[in-house]
Design a protein around this motif. Structure first.
Motif, PDB file in Angstrom:
ATOM      1  N   HIS A  54       2.655  -6.859  -7.247  1.00 36.84           N
ATOM      2  CA  HIS A  54       1.978  -7.080  -7.597  1.00 36.84           C
ATOM      3  C   HIS A  54       0.616  -8.429  -7.046  1.00 36.84           C
ATOM      4  N   GLY A  55       1.270  -7.989  -5.805  1.00 37.38           N
ATOM      5  CA  GLY A  55       0.318  -9.470  -5.358  1.00 37.38           C
ATOM      6  C   GLY A  55       1.468 -10.475  -5.072  1.00 37.38           C
ATOM      7  N   HIS A  56       1.162 -11.585  -3.654  1.00 37.43           N
ATOM      8  CA  HIS A  56       2.187 -12.425  -3.723  1.00 37.43           C
ATOM      9  C   HIS A  56       0.939 -13.988  -3.428  1.00 37.43           C
ATOM     10  N   PRO A  57       1.110 -14.474  -4.653  1.00 37.72           N
ATOM     11  CA  PRO A  57       1.964 -14.850  -5.837  1.00 37.72           C
ATOM     12  C   PRO A  57       1.637 -13.682  -6.422  1.00 37.72           C
ATOM     13  N   HIS A  58       2.875 -13.582  -7.484  1.00 36.89           N
ATOM     14  CA  HIS A  58       2.212 -12.309  -9.195  1.00 36.89           C
ATOM     15  C   HIS A  58       0.947 -12.892  -9.902  1.00 36.89           C
ATOM     16  N   ARG A  59       0.229 -11.176  -9.915  1.00 37.49           N
ATOM     17  CA  ARG A  59      -0.897 -11.419 -10.426  1.00 37.49           C
ATOM     18  C   ARG A  59      -1.100  -9.645 -10.720  1.00 37.49           C
ATOM     19  N   VAL A  60      -1.164  -8.975  -9.753  1.00 32.62           N
ATOM     20  CA  VAL A  60      -1.976  -7.960 -10.289  1.00 32.62           C
ATOM     21  C   VAL A  60      -0.790  -6.864 -11.720  1.00 32.62           C
ATOM     22  N   PRO A  61      -1.399  -6.909 -12.746  1.00 29.99           N
ATOM     23  CA  PRO A  61      -0.987  -5.922 -14.062  1.00 29.99           C
ATOM     24  C   PRO A  61      -0.519  -5.262 -13.664  1.00 29.99           C
ATOM     25  N   PRO A  62       0.601  -4.161 -13.816  1.00 31.74           N
ATOM     26  CA  PRO A  62       0.968  -2.966 -13.386  1.00 31.74           C
ATOM     27  C   PRO A  62       0.050  -2.140 -13.716  1.00 31.74           C
ATOM     28  N   HIS A  63      -0.977  -1.412 -14.664  1.00 27.17           N
ATOM     29  CA  HIS A  63      -1.576  -0.639 -15.417  1.00 27.17           C
ATOM     30  C   HIS A  63      -3.177  -1.242 -13.933  1.00 27.17           C
ATOM     31  N   GLN A  64      -3.099  -2.595 -13.703  1.00 24.79           N
ATOM     32  CA  GLN A  64      -4.585  -2.552 -12.213  1.00 24.79           C
ATOM     33  C   GLN A  64      -3.825  -2.627 -10.818  1.00 24.79           C
ATOM     34  N   VAL A  65      -2.640  -2.460 -10.750  1.00 26.87           N
ATOM     35  CA  VAL A  65      -2.542  -1.796  -8.877  1.00 26.87           C
ATOM     36  C   VAL A  65      -3.435  -0.817  -8.710  1.00 26.87           C
ATOM     37  N   ASN A  66      -3.655  -0.997  -7.286  1.00 24.17           N
ATOM     38  CA  ASN A  66      -4.038  -0.164  -6.661  1.00 24.17           C
ATOM     39  C   ASN A  66      -3.405   0.663  -6.143  1.00 24.17           C
ATOM     40  N   TYR A  67      -2.723   1.451  -6.563  1.00 23.97           N
ATOM     41  CA  TYR A  67      -1.363   2.588  -5.906  1.00 23.97           C
ATOM     42  C   TYR A  67      -1.866   3.271  -4.427  1.00 23.97           C
ATOM     43  N   ARG A  68      -3.328   3.899  -4.963  1.00 22.80           N
ATOM     44  CA  ARG A  68      -3.688   4.499  -3.888  1.00 22.80           C
ATOM     45  C   ARG A  68      -3.399   3.836  -2.337  1.00 22.80           C
ATOM     46  N   ALA A  69      -4.243   2.912  -3.232  1.00 18.30           N
ATOM     47  CA  ALA A  69      -4.889   1.497  -1.893  1.00 18.30           C
ATOM     48  C   ALA A  69      -2.750   1.058  -1.157  1.00 18.30           C
ATOM     49  N   ASN A  70      -2.650   0.458  -1.903  1.00 19.22           N
ATOM     50  CA  ASN A  70      -1.265   0.006  -1.241  1.00 19.22           C
ATOM     51  C   ASN A  70      -0.335   1.416  -0.575  1.00 19.22           C
ATOM     52  N   LEU A  71       0.131   2.882  -1.185  1.00 19.27           N
ATOM     53  CA  LEU A  71       0.394   3.994  -0.680  1.00 19.27           C
ATOM     54  C   LEU A  71      -0.193   4.045   0.610  1.00 19.27           C
ATOM     55  N   TRP A  72      -2.140   4.630   1.012  1.00 21.19           N
ATOM     56  CA  TRP A  72      -2.290   4.528   1.463  1.00 21.19           C
ATOM     57  C   TRP A  72      -1.964   3.703   3.130  1.00 21.19           C
ATOM     58  N   ALA A  73      -1.978   2.486   2.524  1.00 24.81           N
ATOM     59  CA  ALA A  73      -2.526   1.151   3.576  1.00 24.81           C
ATOM     60  C   ALA A  73      -0.981   1.487   4.221  1.00 24.81           C
ATOM     61  N   LEU A  74      -0.028   1.506   2.893  1.00 30.19           N
ATOM     62  CA  LEU A  74       1.691   2.047   4.187  1.00 30.19           C
ATOM     63  C   LEU A  74       1.871   3.191   4.654  1.00 30.19           C
ATOM     64  N   GLN A  75       0.937   3.728   4.751  1.00 31.03           N
ATOM     65  CA  GLN A  75       1.113   5.116   5.313  1.00 31.03           C
ATOM     66  C   GLN A  75       0.224   5.156   7.026  1.00 31.03           C
ATOM     67  N   ASN A  76      -1.124   4.593   6.711  1.00 29.61           N
ATOM     68  CA  ASN A  76      -2.118   3.982   7.649  1.00 29.61           C
ATOM     69  C   ASN A  76      -1.193   3.156   8.980  1.00 29.61           C
ATOM     70  N   LEU A  77      -0.219   2.133   8.205  1.00 29.40           N
ATOM     71  CA  LEU A  77       1.131   0.890   8.846  1.00 29.40           C
ATOM     72  C   LEU A  77       2.323   1.742   9.895  1.00 29.40           C
ATOM     73  N   TYR A  78       1.707   3.435   9.396  1.00 27.24           N
ATOM     74  CA  TYR A  78       3.327   4.814   9.951  1.00 27.24           C
ATOM     75  C   TYR A  78       4.524   4.843   9.218  1.00 27.24           C
ATOM     76  N   ALA A  79       4.132   3.487   8.189  1.00 25.68           N
ATOM     77  CA  ALA A  79       5.833   3.800   7.090  1.00 25.68           C
ATOM     78  C   ALA A  79       6.179   5.552   7.278  1.00 25.68           C
ATOM     79  N   THR A  80       7.269   6.375   6.962  1.00 26.26           N
ATOM     80  CA  THR A  80       7.286   6.875   6.989  1.00 26.26           C
ATOM     81  C   THR A  80       8.428   7.515   5.471  1.00 26.26           C
ATOM     82  N   ASP A  81       8.936   6.855   5.380  1.00 20.89           N
ATOM     83  CA  ASP A  81      10.098   6.163   3.956  1.00 20.89           C
ATOM     84  C   ASP A  81       9.657   5.034   2.750  1.00 20.89           C
TER      85      ASP A  81
END
Ligand code: HPA
Length: 250
Positions: A54-81
């Motif tokens: 939800h960002g830091h400090p907390h601000r993005v509500p659940p329906h407005q979280v950019n889930y695609r960007a979040n997951l894509w960015a983690l993978q881009n930094l080589y997250a596997t899990d």
């Protein structure tokens, strides 16, 4: 590069204590910006990525979280899990406030969220198997880690993902219970499905912060949510720290 663990912190977990931060990555993705810079650092000497959903400090509500960007960015930094932390309401009997749960299934009631990375002109297969939405090896890692620090955790349960940001009506929770839901939260989907599309292993550690609508006495108060959240997250932190150690040593 070897496997890398990422933690997505939910409400009540916007920082990971003990994480020595070496980098804050502002990742731009084809889907826009993640909720916050992705923190890269070491926890007990092991490389970990951390993202505040939800960002830091907390601000993005659940329906407005950019889930695609979040997951894509983690993978881009080589997250596997990815271990996702989710605050939830409890529906069925065992799901009492402050219970920690490692759910096993999901029912998705969200709507209007960007829920796939497969869009536009595609050449390959776009139907990923999602029979078992959480990765069993990561679920087991969470369960073993909880046991190691003597934190009771419920193994299993169906997570019902609602649209929010409002809480549910009593009738909605009644219907969800009949559907088989044990927990209700607003952030479990499309996050889990996107993780699968991106071939990221994924599991949730959910914290019950209130009885779902109609399951407690009276209405749901923010005060009770906050109190349960604070207590629950202390336990979550202990489990996550152990999970990080186990992830890199097992
Ligand atoms: N409903 C939906 N999401 C939630 C709840 C709830 O009761 N509690 C925490 N997140």
């Amino acid at each position: 590069m070897s496997d890398t663990l990422a933690i997505i912190g939910g409400t009540g977990l916007t920082q990971l204590p003990g994480l020595t931060i070496s980098n804050a990555h502002d990742v731009q993705t084809p889907y826009g910006s993640p909720s916050a810079p992705i923190l890269e650092g070491e926890l007990n000497g092991y490389r970990v990525l951390f993202l505040a959903r939800h960002g830091h400090p907390h601000r993005v509500p659940p329906h407005q979280v950019n889930y695609r960007a979040n997951l894509w960015a983690l993978q881009n930094l080589y997250a596997t899990d990815v271990i996702a932390i989710n605050a939830v309401g409890g529906i069925t009997r065992n799901m009492t406030s402050q219970a920690l749960v490692v759910p096993v299934q999901i029912i998705d009631y969200t709507h209007g969220r960007e829920s796939t990375i497969f869009e536009g002109e595609l050449s390959g297969v776009t139907h990923v198997d999602f029979s078992y939405p959480y990765t069993e090896s990561l679920r087991q890692l969470l369960l073993k880690s909880a046991k190691e620090v003597s934190e009771p955790v419920i193994n299993g349960g169906v997570y019902g993902a609602t649209q929010g940001p409002r809480l549910e009506t009593v009738a909605e929770i009644f219907r969800m219970e009949q559907d088989g839901c044990d927990l209700v939260g607003m952030t479990g989907m499309p996050e889990a499905a996107l993780a699968r599309e991106l071939k990221l292993r994924y599991a949730s550690l959910s914290v019950v912060v209130n009885p779902a609508a109609g399951k407690g006495e009276g209405v749901i108060t923010i005060k009770e949510i906050d109190e349960n959240l604070a207590a629950g997250m202390e336990r979550v932190k202990r489990i996550v720290e152990t999970a990080v150690n186990r992830f890199y040593t097992e």
